[in-house]
Design a protein around this motif. Structure first.
Motif, PDB file in Angstrom:
ATOM      1  N   HIS A  66       0.842  -1.188   0.000  1.00 18.07           N
ATOM      2  CA  HIS A  66       0.000   0.000   0.000  1.00 18.07           C
ATOM      3  C   HIS A  66       0.880   1.241   0.000  1.00 18.07           C
ATOM      4  O   HIS A  66       1.179   1.797  -1.033  1.00 18.07           O
ATOM      5  CB  HIS A  66      -0.967  -0.035   1.199  1.00 18.07           C
ATOM      6  CG  HIS A  66      -1.862   1.163   1.298  1.00 18.07           C
ATOM      7  ND1 HIS A  66      -2.221   1.722   2.514  1.00 18.07           N
ATOM      8  CD2 HIS A  66      -2.470   1.909   0.345  1.00 18.07           C
ATOM      9  CE1 HIS A  66      -3.017   2.753   2.295  1.00 18.07           C
ATOM     10  NE2 HIS A  66      -3.187   2.894   0.985  1.00 18.07           N
ATOM     11  N   ARG A  67       1.369   1.638   1.152  1.00 24.97           N
ATOM     12  CA  ARG A  67       2.206   2.839   1.195  1.00 24.97           C
ATOM     13  C   ARG A  67       3.602   2.588   1.752  1.00 24.97           C
ATOM     14  O   ARG A  67       4.305   3.517   2.117  1.00 24.97           O
ATOM     15  CB  ARG A  67       1.518   3.944   2.000  1.00 24.97           C
ATOM     16  CG  ARG A  67       0.298   4.524   1.301  1.00 24.97           C
ATOM     17  CD  ARG A  67      -0.097   5.837   1.943  1.00 24.97           C
ATOM     18  NE  ARG A  67      -1.515   6.055   1.939  1.00 24.97           N
ATOM     19  CZ  ARG A  67      -2.131   6.888   2.786  1.00 24.97           C
ATOM     20  NH1 ARG A  67      -1.425   7.545   3.703  1.00 24.97           N
ATOM     21  NH2 ARG A  67      -3.434   7.052   2.727  1.00 24.97           N
TER      22      ARG A  67
ATOM     23  N   TYR B  74      -0.542   0.107   9.536  1.00 29.99           N
ATOM     24  CA  TYR B  74      -0.898   1.465   9.110  1.00 29.99           C
ATOM     25  C   TYR B  74      -2.370   1.537   8.706  1.00 29.99           C
ATOM     26  O   TYR B  74      -3.161   2.286   9.276  1.00 29.99           O
ATOM     27  CB  TYR B  74       0.021   1.877   7.949  1.00 29.99           C
ATOM     28  CG  TYR B  74       0.228   3.355   7.766  1.00 29.99           C
ATOM     29  CD1 TYR B  74      -0.576   4.301   8.406  1.00 29.99           C
ATOM     30  CD2 TYR B  74       1.240   3.818   6.919  1.00 29.99           C
ATOM     31  CE1 TYR B  74      -0.369   5.662   8.214  1.00 29.99           C
ATOM     32  CE2 TYR B  74       1.461   5.171   6.730  1.00 29.99           C
ATOM     33  CZ  TYR B  74       0.645   6.087   7.377  1.00 29.99           C
ATOM     34  OH  TYR B  74       0.855   7.423   7.178  1.00 29.99           O
ATOM     35  N   HIS B  75      -2.769   0.686   7.732  1.00 29.63           N
ATOM     36  CA  HIS B  75      -4.164   0.715   7.284  1.00 29.63           C
ATOM     37  C   HIS B  75      -4.791  -0.670   7.250  1.00 29.63           C
ATOM     38  O   HIS B  75      -5.912  -0.816   6.776  1.00 29.63           O
ATOM     39  CB  HIS B  75      -4.273   1.347   5.891  1.00 29.63           C
ATOM     40  CG  HIS B  75      -3.588   2.674   5.769  1.00 29.63           C
ATOM     41  ND1 HIS B  75      -2.287   2.786   5.343  1.00 29.63           N
ATOM     42  CD2 HIS B  75      -4.004   3.936   6.056  1.00 29.63           C
ATOM     43  CE1 HIS B  75      -1.913   4.055   5.356  1.00 29.63           C
ATOM     44  NE2 HIS B  75      -2.935   4.784   5.791  1.00 29.63           N
ATOM     45  N   GLY B  76      -4.018  -1.665   7.709  1.00 30.82           N
ATOM     46  CA  GLY B  76      -4.619  -2.968   7.919  1.00 30.82           C
ATOM     47  C   GLY B  76      -4.626  -3.929   6.748  1.00 30.82           C
ATOM     48  O   GLY B  76      -5.390  -4.897   6.754  1.00 30.82           O
ATOM     49  N   TRP B  77      -3.803  -3.730   5.757  1.00 31.95           N
ATOM     50  CA  TRP B  77      -3.711  -4.731   4.697  1.00 31.95           C
ATOM     51  C   TRP B  77      -3.113  -6.016   5.287  1.00 31.95           C
ATOM     52  O   TRP B  77      -2.174  -5.950   6.106  1.00 31.95           O
ATOM     53  CB  TRP B  77      -2.847  -4.246   3.527  1.00 31.95           C
ATOM     54  CG  TRP B  77      -3.511  -3.204   2.662  1.00 31.95           C
ATOM     55  CD1 TRP B  77      -4.481  -2.327   3.025  1.00 31.95           C
ATOM     56  CD2 TRP B  77      -3.237  -2.943   1.276  1.00 31.95           C
ATOM     57  NE1 TRP B  77      -4.847  -1.521   1.969  1.00 31.95           N
ATOM     58  CE2 TRP B  77      -4.085  -1.887   0.868  1.00 31.95           C
ATOM     59  CE3 TRP B  77      -2.366  -3.482   0.342  1.00 31.95           C
ATOM     60  CZ2 TRP B  77      -4.079  -1.376  -0.423  1.00 31.95           C
ATOM     61  CZ3 TRP B  77      -2.349  -2.970  -0.949  1.00 31.95           C
ATOM     62  CH2 TRP B  77      -3.212  -1.933  -1.334  1.00 31.95           C
TER      63      TRP B  77
HETATM   64 FE1  FES Z   1      -1.246   1.266   4.402  1.00 32.60          FE
HETATM   65 FE2  FES Z   1       0.309  -0.816   4.809  1.00 32.60          FE
HETATM   66  S1  FES Z   1       0.915   1.221   4.436  1.00 32.60           S
HETATM   67  S2  FES Z   1      -1.812  -0.761   4.875  1.00 32.60           S
END
Ligand code: FES
Length: 430
Positions: A86-87, A106-109
């Protein structure tokens, strides 16, 4: 003083019998080592036996790049870049453990331990062109193994692992074949040394023990049976010992103690026999490998004392991994390997030998770390920057297979490592 090198040509720094100390002190050269060696060459990540169960993992770095080595639920060991698709956050936050999934905080992936992206929070926010199959953890560009030693390269192209290892591969075999099953367990933990000195100081120096480790050698002489000295004949570091230094090419080098150990084999076998079920171990080795090879492997004592350039060394029972952190900052990880298929007493003996010299309270490696720090300090005095590495040049032999051989106290090993360093530093990154 102007530096006598450019970032594209280091050949002036490594000469026949001397080396310029800038390769140990110049942060700009260290940056190039990261780019040209640690972010490109084959590095040892660890051994598959560290990860006996599905989900077992160890996070580490290749140079500066975070990776995680993990045994997936399918039993396969893979090395992934430790980076969320993701990031970009790291997805594995602890050094070791067991996980079916890596969840990015961070965002739960969520990624499975075999790599694919399993789940994302709020999937309705992504359109039809969002393809989870394209967003799994990124494997290292190249991964290969030899006898369970896992190697990775961040370069997509280059020599194969077999080409890189060359003659050094047989010494990985010798380490593994101290077990009659040819297998080890790497479950005894790890201890580490961190010293304020350059990474290229570590290991493969047969010249220093008489001075740095004089008290240990004296103690070996006084102690009867059951210690590391029992595998050796007389003084293993004396020029007259018959032991050798070897330059195997590609930076791989060896302190070859086989000549002295072969001469001392019967005494060492007596030491083994004094261990509970020690005779059983000897017989298992002879049954598995045959009389000649079995006796040779027993003489090696599972200690090939090999440096596989640039970051793996197999010394005594340990799998040693060298991690350069800065030009003057190095971490060394030491994983004792336990032999499979042997009586517990044999592994206990080997562990006690290891601890006596290399452990946190050991009599040897703390002295090495202290000397490396003093070495780094001394190099600051660079009015005369050249270091002499000519010991044994007058008697070094070039063998038919292209390897070079010197006596045990000769600097054949240092010259071999530096030839490997220069070759890697001189190759143009793709
Ligand atoms: Fe956003 Fe991993 S950086 S979920």
């Amino acid at each position: 003083m102007n530096a006598p090198y450019s970032v594209s040509d280091y050949s002036h720094l490594v000469q026949r019998d001397r080396v310029h100390s800038a390769i140990y002190t110049d942060p700009a050269i260290f940056e190039q080592e990261m780019a040209r060696i640690f972010h490109r060459a084959w590095l040892c990540v660890g051994h598959e036996a560290e990860l006996p169960n599905p989900g077992d993992f160890r996070a580490t770095t290749l140079g500066r790049q975070p990776v995680v080595m993990v045994r997936g639920d399918d039993g396969q060991v893979r090395v992934f870049m430790n980076r969320c698709r993701h990031r970009g956050m790291t997805v594995c936050e602890t050094e070791t453990g067991n996980a079916r999934f890596f969840t990015c905080w961070y965002h739960g992936w969520v990624y499975s331990n075999t790599g694919p992206l399993q789940d994302v929070p709020g999937p309705a926010g992504y359109g039809a062109d969002f393809c989870k199959d394209d967003l799994g953890l990124t494997p290292v560009p190249r991964q290969a193994s030899h006898r369970g030693f896992v190697f990775a390269s961040l370069a997509p192209d280059g020599p194969s692992l077999a080409e890189h290892l060359g003659p050094a591969a047989r010494y990985l075999d010798i380490y593994m074949d101290a077990s009659p099953l040819g297998q080890i367990a790497v479950t005894a933990g790890v201890h580490r040394t961190r010293y304020r000195g350059n990474w290229k100081f570590v290991g493969m120096d047969g010249y220093h023990p008489h001075y740095t480790h004089r008290s240990v050698l004296d103690a070996w002489r006084r102690r009867p049976g059951g210690n590391m000295a029992d595998t050796h004949h007389g003084d293993p570091f004396a020029d007259e010992s018959g032991n050798l230094t070897r330059d195997l090419g590609n930076g791989h080098v060896l302190l070859d103690f086989l000549p002295g150990r072969s001469a001392n084999l019967d005494r060492y076998l007596d030491t083994l026999r004094r261990q509970p079920q020690g005779e059983q171990y000897i017989q298992a080795m002879l049954d598995t490998y045959g009389e000649a090879r079995g006796r040779e492997l027993l003489a090696w004592a599972g200690d090939p004392h090999v440096g596989v350039y640039p970051n793996l060394q197999l010394i005594g029972v340990q799998i040693r991994l060298v991690r350069p952190l800065a030009v003057d900052d190095t971490e060394v990880l030491m994983f004792p390997g336990l032999l499979q298929g042997v009586p517990d007493s044999i592994n206990s003996m080997r562990l006690r030998q290891h601890e006596s010299f290399y452990g946190p309270a050991g009599a040897g490696s703390p002295d090495d770390a202290e000397l490396f720090e003093r070495n780094q300090e001394g190099l600051k005095a660079d009015v005369e920057p050249w270091l002499h590495l000519g010991r044994g040049l007058n008697r070094e032999r070039l063998e038919a297979d292209g390897t070079r051989t010197g006596l045990i106290g000769d600097e054949t090993t240092q010259r071999g490592q530096l030839r490997g360093w220069l070759r890697l530093m001189s190759e143009t990154p793709a």
